[in-house]
Motif scaffolding. Structure first.
Motif, PDB file in Angstrom:
ATOM      1  N   ILE A  18       0.870  -1.179   0.000  1.00 51.07           N
ATOM      2  CA  ILE A  18       0.000   0.000   0.000  1.00 51.07           C
ATOM      3  C   ILE A  18       0.905   1.226   0.000  1.00 51.07           C
ATOM      4  O   ILE A  18       2.116   1.108   0.171  1.00 51.07           O
ATOM      5  N   SER A  19       0.327   2.399  -0.174  1.00 49.19           N
ATOM      6  CA  SER A  19       1.152   3.606  -0.194  1.00 49.19           C
ATOM      7  C   SER A  19       1.544   4.012   1.230  1.00 49.19           C
ATOM      8  O   SER A  19       0.850   3.683   2.197  1.00 49.19           O
ATOM      9  N   HIS A  20       2.671   4.733   1.333  1.00 47.00           N
ATOM     10  CA  HIS A  20       3.095   5.185   2.662  1.00 47.00           C
ATOM     11  C   HIS A  20       2.090   6.166   3.241  1.00 47.00           C
ATOM     12  O   HIS A  20       1.921   6.252   4.443  1.00 47.00           O
ATOM     13  N   ARG A  21       1.398   6.893   2.381  1.00 49.65           N
ATOM     14  CA  ARG A  21       0.376   7.833   2.854  1.00 49.65           C
ATOM     15  C   ARG A  21      -0.793   7.089   3.508  1.00 49.65           C
ATOM     16  O   ARG A  21      -1.350   7.538   4.508  1.00 49.65           O
ATOM     17  N   THR A  22      -1.137   5.932   2.964  1.00 52.38           N
ATOM     18  CA  THR A  22      -2.190   5.110   3.553  1.00 52.38           C
ATOM     19  C   THR A  22      -1.763   4.634   4.939  1.00 52.38           C
ATOM     20  O   THR A  22      -2.565   4.649   5.884  1.00 52.38           O
ATOM     21  N   VAL A  23      -0.506   4.255   5.069  1.00 52.25           N
ATOM     22  CA  VAL A  23       0.023   3.849   6.379  1.00 52.25           C
ATOM     23  C   VAL A  23      -0.078   5.023   7.348  1.00 52.25           C
ATOM     24  O   VAL A  23      -0.533   4.864   8.488  1.00 52.25           O
ATOM     25  N   GLN A  24       0.333   6.199   6.914  1.00 54.59           N
ATOM     26  CA  GLN A  24       0.259   7.384   7.769  1.00 54.59           C
ATOM     27  C   GLN A  24      -1.180   7.639   8.225  1.00 54.59           C
ATOM     28  O   GLN A  24      -1.420   7.933   9.397  1.00 54.59           O
TER      29      GLN A  24
END
Length: 54
Positions: A18-24
């Motif tokens: 997944i994208s790092h933004r989704t993790v954030q």
């Protein structure tokens, strides 16, 4: 668990594809729900509950 193990957002994103933004976003949502202020508190919370073992 991945945050508690010390992985960065980028490392978690790569592992979960997944994208790092989704993790954030997920981490921020979790912080809000647990009424915590930062990743350090989140890691402490996870360790106290044994979530870093798995």
């Amino acid at each position: 668990r991945l945050v508690a193990k010390g992985l960065s957002y980028k490392q978690i994103a790569e592992r979960l594809v997944i994208s790092h933004r989704t993790v954030q976003n997920h981490v921020q949502n979790t912080l809000g729900k647990l009424q915590l202020h930062n990743r350090v508190e989140l890691v402490r919370y996870a360790i106290e509950r044994g979530l870093d073992d798995a």
